[in-house]
Write a protein that holds these residues in place. Structure first.
Motif: not given
Length: 202
Positions: A176-182
């Protein structure tokens, strides 16, 4: 030999802090992978970072390496485990950099800072990456950089057949964090070095 193994070999430099490294290995203290460390130090050097905030001191291994890039660098570093904090203080003192270190014993979820920094290095509990990012990135200068380690969770980030509920929960939080940054930081770079290094410009 795979391409990844070949590049990891080329990116692994001679260890500058052998005593700290060996302690980490012998006592199973998680530390940044050597190839990811090389990228981090190169980034600090190329962008001339001077004031670094680190979330997750552990025994001071990554802190020592970041400070070694330039004698003008100062480090504020937060660690909640008292035993690790004490060892890091000893290591900073032993290697002659303690005067450039502001070590803070406390939970990074609760610590309040008023200073500004030009690099934020997040290397603490992976499930709290987003919390740490949102809490501390406002302290960065306009040209600030955020670096997050372990975004691949030793391959678990793409593993769909995990059996441990804790591992599934952690994987989902990091995803979820990686996708938020993406989705919100188009210039962010997700690098397949070490256990995955994420670089974000503010």
């Amino acid at each position: 030999m795979t391409i990844e193994e070949y590049l990891k070999q080329l990116n692994t430099k001679t260890e500058s802090f052998q005593d700290v490294y060996e302690y980490a290995v012998n006592n199973r203290v998680p530390i940044i992978d050597s190839d990811a460390l090389t990228v981090l130090k190169q980034l600090i050097q190329l962008t001339r970072r001077k004031k670094i905030l680190e979330i997750g001191t552990a025994i001071g291994y990554s802190g020592l390496h970041m400070l070694s890039v330039n004698k003008d660098i100062t480090l504020t570093t937060i660690e909640k485990d008292e035993a690790s904090y004490d060892i890091s203080k000893e290591n900073f003192l032993k290697h002659g950099v303690s005067e450039r270190v502001n070590g803070i014993l406390g939970d990074a979820k609760e610590v309040e800072l008023e200073d500004t920094f030009d690099l934020l290095f997040i290397d603490a509990s992976k499930g709290n990456n987003k919390l740490f990012f949102e809490k501390y990135s406002p302290l960065l200068t306009d040209d600030g950089i955020i670096v997050v380690d372990n975004i691949l969770l030793r391959g678990q980030i793409v593993e769909e057949n995990l059996h441990s509920k804790n591992k599934i929960k952690l994987r989902d939080k990091v995803r979820q964090f990686n996708e938020y940054i993406y989705e919100n930081y188009p210039s962010a770079s997700f690098l397949n070095v070490g256990d995955g290094l994420l670089i974000i410009s503010k």
